[in-house]
Design a protein around this motif. Structure first.
Motif, mmCIF file in Angstrom:
data_model
loop_
_atom_site.group_PDB
_atom_site.id
_atom_site.type_symbol
_atom_site.label_atom_id
_atom_site.label_comp_id
_atom_site.label_asym_id
_atom_site.label_seq_id
_atom_site.Cartn_x
_atom_site.Cartn_y
_atom_site.Cartn_z
ATOM 1 N N HIS A 268 44.258 41.138 46.084
ATOM 2 C CA HIS A 268 43.777 39.554 46.307
ATOM 3 C C HIS A 268 42.524 39.314 46.645
ATOM 4 N N PHE A 269 41.898 39.908 47.775
ATOM 5 C CA PHE A 269 40.530 39.548 48.224
ATOM 6 C C PHE A 269 40.329 40.763 49.281
ATOM 7 N N ALA A 270 39.101 40.717 49.705
ATOM 8 C CA ALA A 270 38.589 41.703 50.753
ATOM 9 C C ALA A 270 37.469 41.147 51.476
ATOM 10 N N GLY A 289 40.996 34.697 38.658
ATOM 11 C CA GLY A 289 40.807 36.104 38.922
ATOM 12 C C GLY A 289 39.822 36.838 39.962
ATOM 13 N N SER A 290 39.089 35.800 40.295
ATOM 14 C CA SER A 290 38.076 36.192 41.550
ATOM 15 C C SER A 290 38.369 36.161 42.723
ATOM 16 N N GLY A 291 39.650 35.683 42.974
ATOM 17 C CA GLY A 291 40.328 35.742 44.332
ATOM 18 C C GLY A 291 40.253 34.321 45.071
ATOM 19 N N ALA A 471 35.296 38.996 41.950
ATOM 20 C CA ALA A 471 36.197 40.176 42.204
ATOM 21 C C ALA A 471 36.552 40.343 43.714
ATOM 22 N N GLY A 472 36.820 39.371 44.100
ATOM 23 C CA GLY A 472 37.691 39.325 45.272
ATOM 24 C C GLY A 472 36.748 39.158 46.670
ATOM 25 N N ARG A 473 35.429 39.002 46.500
ATOM 26 C CA ARG A 473 34.693 38.933 47.838
ATOM 27 C C ARG A 473 33.809 37.778 47.610
ATOM 28 N N ARG A 475 30.259 36.574 47.414
ATOM 29 C CA ARG A 475 29.223 37.353 46.967
ATOM 30 C C ARG A 475 27.802 36.540 47.231
ATOM 31 N N SER A 496 29.551 41.421 38.722
ATOM 32 C CA SER A 496 29.829 41.689 40.508
ATOM 33 C C SER A 496 29.496 43.230 40.567
ATOM 34 N N HIS B 344 46.449 38.730 39.042
ATOM 35 C CA HIS B 344 46.034 39.922 39.819
ATOM 36 C C HIS B 344 44.529 39.975 39.962
ATOM 37 N N VAL B 345 44.004 40.211 41.126
ATOM 38 C CA VAL B 345 42.643 40.312 41.378
ATOM 39 C C VAL B 345 42.018 41.582 41.236
ATOM 40 N N LYS B 346 41.235 42.101 40.545
ATOM 41 C CA LYS B 346 40.653 43.439 40.746
ATOM 42 C C LYS B 346 39.526 43.142 41.993
ATOM 43 N N VAL B 347 39.902 43.713 42.879
ATOM 44 C CA VAL B 347 38.771 43.473 44.268
ATOM 45 C C VAL B 347 38.001 45.018 44.103
ATOM 46 N N GLU B 348 36.542 44.661 44.279
ATOM 47 C CA GLU B 348 35.791 45.683 44.240
ATOM 48 C C GLU B 348 35.564 46.410 45.521
#
Lengths: 496, 349
Positions: A268-270, A289-291, A471-473, A475, A496, B344-348
């Motif tokens: 999901h995210f980080a 889809g970026s979270g 991409a889940g963060r 930035r 990203s 669905h997220v592609k987390v880096e």
């Protein structure tokens, strides 16, 4: 250029409402014509008359030089006019091939279905707009942008001369919008006229050859885009000029209402960290889809984060459920108000008061109907919700007013932190301005607002800082006052 | 070169297998094979011509009904439950009428079908004109039809039926004679079931009418906008389940050769469960005739197997309940999963 369709002095009334007041309108062969106007200006009625769903009370319709008594649905299709509504009218349980070919197969009289022919029809239609889709994929499994292409391909199976697209981009992610606009230009290259209804001014300017503006059931202007700009267009649509002020955050040292440290959830995210101060409006943007929506859902406890720390007013809180979030003073206005935000068949009153029923208890611990109604009236007035009576079902309201009901519902809970996810999607210009003004007013009274949006311009004008997710963060973070929408867009789309 | 060719052939086979495994019918067929193997190991009498032909005959009534139930379920996303009452009424009426006036089996079949169609059309008309959910309408008509049957007949049994039903029901193909002198073989009733399945497959897969059933089941509003004949399609679906119920009634009468006026009602859930097990969606828009046939077959095997293994037949009811519960939750779960898969997220890292 030759004209394809001419409407003369079209009148149409519904019970008590004069929806079209003597409208003249022409559409040329093979042109891209945008139709704009606020909700309820008559553009939907016009589309329905052109597509034969409604019959005008009076007036004349001329198609390719021939006067037409009235356009019934079947007659319209026979003249090469097709409408793609917002819901796309696709069959989610059928394949791409069948969805595309079904209208044509029906025209040929049905009977026994030749599946090879179905595939040929579908391939031919796809070839015309140069798309290549998996013919055997089930349409319900496809993303909305691809579904839209399927709907367009279906329209192309007939001898199409005019395609009407009713707010085709309202629910599309950015990449798909560009794709769609290029398909629209492709259609034009085939000599097909496109009547394009949209609230999004930037796409209108990107694609239109002529723009027709409606207001209160009348056509106020038809102009080429180079004679118009955003302000002029808004003025024509609303009859007023909107003075746009950029949001200014008064007190940069205000107390921190929300602090998030290292919030993560797998897939999901980080490692998300952010702060919201009282009176601040912070923008959050990023591609689908970026979270970004997932982050909002976690902060509101719908799909809680797995690790990390959340503090509200300096105190650590655990948000494991929506109840936890509400108790911590967080409110969330979801992206899709129809699915998550409102019970469409229930009254405005029931929706507005749904979050605070426990505060409206009278004797015996039952909800006091008088207090409930009073509270609903209060909010209807405060937000200027256009409704005759709090008891009418929400589904009868226009999109902008529905959005206000969702906002009212959450504000009634008097939250400290308000998360707005796409609050102005599908809302017309005036309602949009009203919502922006209201959100600013909330911030001025000390609420902390997280505004999630797809529209860079909206973020730039209405926030003081913008967080960009990829991409889940998170930035990037930029100061809104110093930013341009284009710059934000570049960051959003950056690799990203 | 040859290795390359083999590799390609291997890849094609693998792709075909993957394609095959995406179909519910494949899994059902595998399950049937496994079940048959298991029962045979426990009791070898199961996998004999006599036994198999026996349960194929006795489940032909529900098998015929299942095809009709499938079509209405695809159309409405809500099952018809009146079909057993229709069959019950038709069975009684046909038994009485043939005793009274005689006739032949073809006439009996035609009359039964016509009567079934009429009763089905009532459902279709109400669903179409009054926009009432199928399950509500058919619960109501179930009670009307079945109630009327008891009002008129007082529930009187018919122990003696016209002999043509016995002849029809006992018609065998590839017949043999058992050690105790009874003949057995592939029953004509089973072939009627097979014919119903083929007819259902043809209509659903090959005709525009059948595709209209799927279209309405998938998106009613879109179907209407497209100009699909809503009334005709609805009347067809409900008339068709009526028709098959009528035929199933004659088949049942020919097998049982008596009329117990409450013997068919109560089998609704069993048939619906078989159809759902065969891959039909409880939300409508999905299902195949082959799947419905395999679903009925699986239940038939299960029922027969439980008997051969001396297990309480109430386990059969438990199984039906479990199948319906699993099928419904699975359909709902799949829908939920699809919605989630989109975000669905592609987390880096």
């Amino acid at each position: 250029m030759e004209e394809f369709l001419r409407l003369e002095k079209i009148h149409k009334s519904f019970v008590g409402v004069h929806a079209l007041k003597g409208v003249d309108f022409t559409l040329r062969k093979g042109e891209i014509h945008c139709l704009v106007g606020e909700n309820g200006c008559g553009k939907s009625t016009l589309i329905k008359i052109i597509s034969g769903v409604l019959q005008p009370d009076s007036g004349r319709i001329v198609v390719e030089g021939q006067p037409v008594a009235s356009l019934g649905s079947a007659a319209t299709m026979a003249r090469g006019i097709q409408v793609i509504y917002q819901d796309l009218s696709l069959f989610p349980n059928l394949t791409v091939a069948e969805n595309i070919a079904i209208a044509e197969v029906k025209e040929r009289g049905g009977g026994v279905v030749d599946w090879d022919e179905v595939r040929r029809i579908a391939r031919a239609a796809m070839a015309r707009i140069r798309v290549d889709l998996d013919l055997d994929a089930e349409v319900g499994e496809l993303p909305i942008g691809v579904q839209q292409l399927v709907a367009i391909c279906r329209a192309l199976t007939s001898d199409l001369k005019l395609l009407i697209l009713d707010e085709p981009t309202a629910s599309l992610p950015k990449h798909d919008i560009e794709n769609l606009l290029s398909v629209v230009r492709d259609l034009q290259a085939h000599g097909i006229a496109v009547l394009f209804v949209s609230h999004k001014l930037n796409e209108i300017f990107a694609v239109a050859e002529r723009i027709t503006v409606f207001r209160d059931g009348e056509r106020v202007a038809t102009l080429p885009p180079n004679e118009l700009d955003d302000d002029r267009l808004v003025a024509l649509m609303t009859g007023r000029t909107l003075a746009r002020k950029v949001f200014a955050f008064a007190d940069a040292s205000a107390r921190k209402v929300l602090e998030v440290r290292g919030l993560s959830k797998r897939n999901h995210f980080a490692d998300v960290s952010l702060e919201l101060r009282a009176g601040e409006i912070v923008g959050l943007t990023g591609l689908i889809g970026s979270g970004r929506t997932e982050l909002a859902l976690a902060l509101f406890g719908i799909s809680p984060a797995e690790s990390g720390e959340i503090r509200v007013e300096g105190k650590p809180v655990q948000i494991r459920s929506v109840q936890d979030a509400v108790a911590a003073g967080i409110a969330y206005v979801p992206e899709n108000r129809l699915v998550q935000g409102l019970v469409m068949k229930h009254s405005v009153e029931a929706n507005v008061t749904a979050t605070v029923l426990d505060r409206l208890l009278g004797r015996l611990g039952l909800v006091d109907p008088a207090r409930k109604q009073a509270l609903a009236r209060e909010w209807i007035k405060a937000l200027g919700i256009k409704v005759s009576n709090p008891a009418v079902p929400v589904q009868t309201l226009s999109g902008g007013n529905q959005q206000k009901v969702v906002i009212a519902k959450w504000l009634a809970a008097s939250p400290r932190i308000l998360i707005l996810d796409g609050p102005t999607v599908g809302v017309d210009v005036m309602a949009k301005a009203a919502i922006h003004d209201y959100v600013r007013g909330l911030a001025a009274r000390g609420m902390a607002v997280l505004l999630i949006t797809d529209e860079e311009a909206e973020a730039v004008a209405n926030t003081n800082r913008i967080l960009i997710m990829r991409a889940g963060r998170i930035r990037d973070e930029i100061v809104a006052a110093a930013a341009e929408a284009e710059q934000v867009q570049q960051l959003v789309e950056a690799p990203s | 070169m040859r290795a390359e060719g083999q590799r390609l052939a291997g890849a094609t086979v693998a792709a075909m297998l993957r394609q095959l495994l995406r179909h519910n019918e494949t899994w059902l067929a595998i399950l049937i094979v496994v079940l048959c193997a298991g029962i045979t190991i426990a009791n070898p009498a199961f996998l004999t011509y006599e036994n198999v032909a026996g349960f194929l005959k006795s489940s032909s009534m529900t098998g015929i009904m299942a095809v009709g139930v499938l079509i209405v379920l695809i159309l409405s996303g809500s099952p018809d439950v009146s079909f057993t009452a229709i069959a019950q009424v038709v069975e009684y009426a046909v038994a009485v009428a043939t005793l009274q006036w005689g006739g032949n089996i073809y006439l009996a079949l035609a009359a039964a079908a016509a009567m079934g169609v009429l009763m089905g059309l009532v459902n279709g008309a109400i669903v179409h004109w009054f926009r009432v959910p199928t399950i509500i309408v058919t619960i109501a008509t179930f009670n009307i039809y079945f109630g009327m049957l008891y009002v008129i007949t007082h529930g009187k049994l018919i122990n003696l039926v016209h002999p043509m039903f016995r002849d029809f029901g006992n018609t065998l193909l590839f017949s043999r004679v058992s050690s105790i002198g009874a003949s057995y073989g592939l029953s004509l009733m089973t072939l009627v079931w097979l014919a119903a399945v083929l007819l259902g497959w043809f209509i659903l897969r090959k005709t525009f009418l059948g595709r209209s059933v799927f279209a309405i089941g998938g998106n009613e509003v879109a179907a209407e906008r497209l100009g699909i004949a809503m009334l005709r399609t609805r009347l067809f679906a409900f008339g068709f389940v009526g028709l098959l119920s009528g035929v199933a009634a004659v088949v049942h009468l020919s097998i049982v050769q008596a009329v117990v006026p409450n013997i068919i009602v109560g089998k609704e859930l069993e048939v619906i469960a078989a159809v759902v097990l065969g891959g039909a969606s409880v939300f409508g828009g999905k299902g195949t005739a082959l799947g419905a046939a395999l679903g009925v077959l699986l239940f038939a095997i299960l029922n027969n197997g439980l008997t051969l293994l001396n297990v309480s037949s109430y386990w059969y009811n438990v199984t039906i309940g479990v199948v319906i519960t699993v099928a419904i939750t699975n359909s709902a779960y799949q829908a939920l999963r699809r919605r989630r898969a989109r975000v669905h997220v592609k987390v880096e890292a």
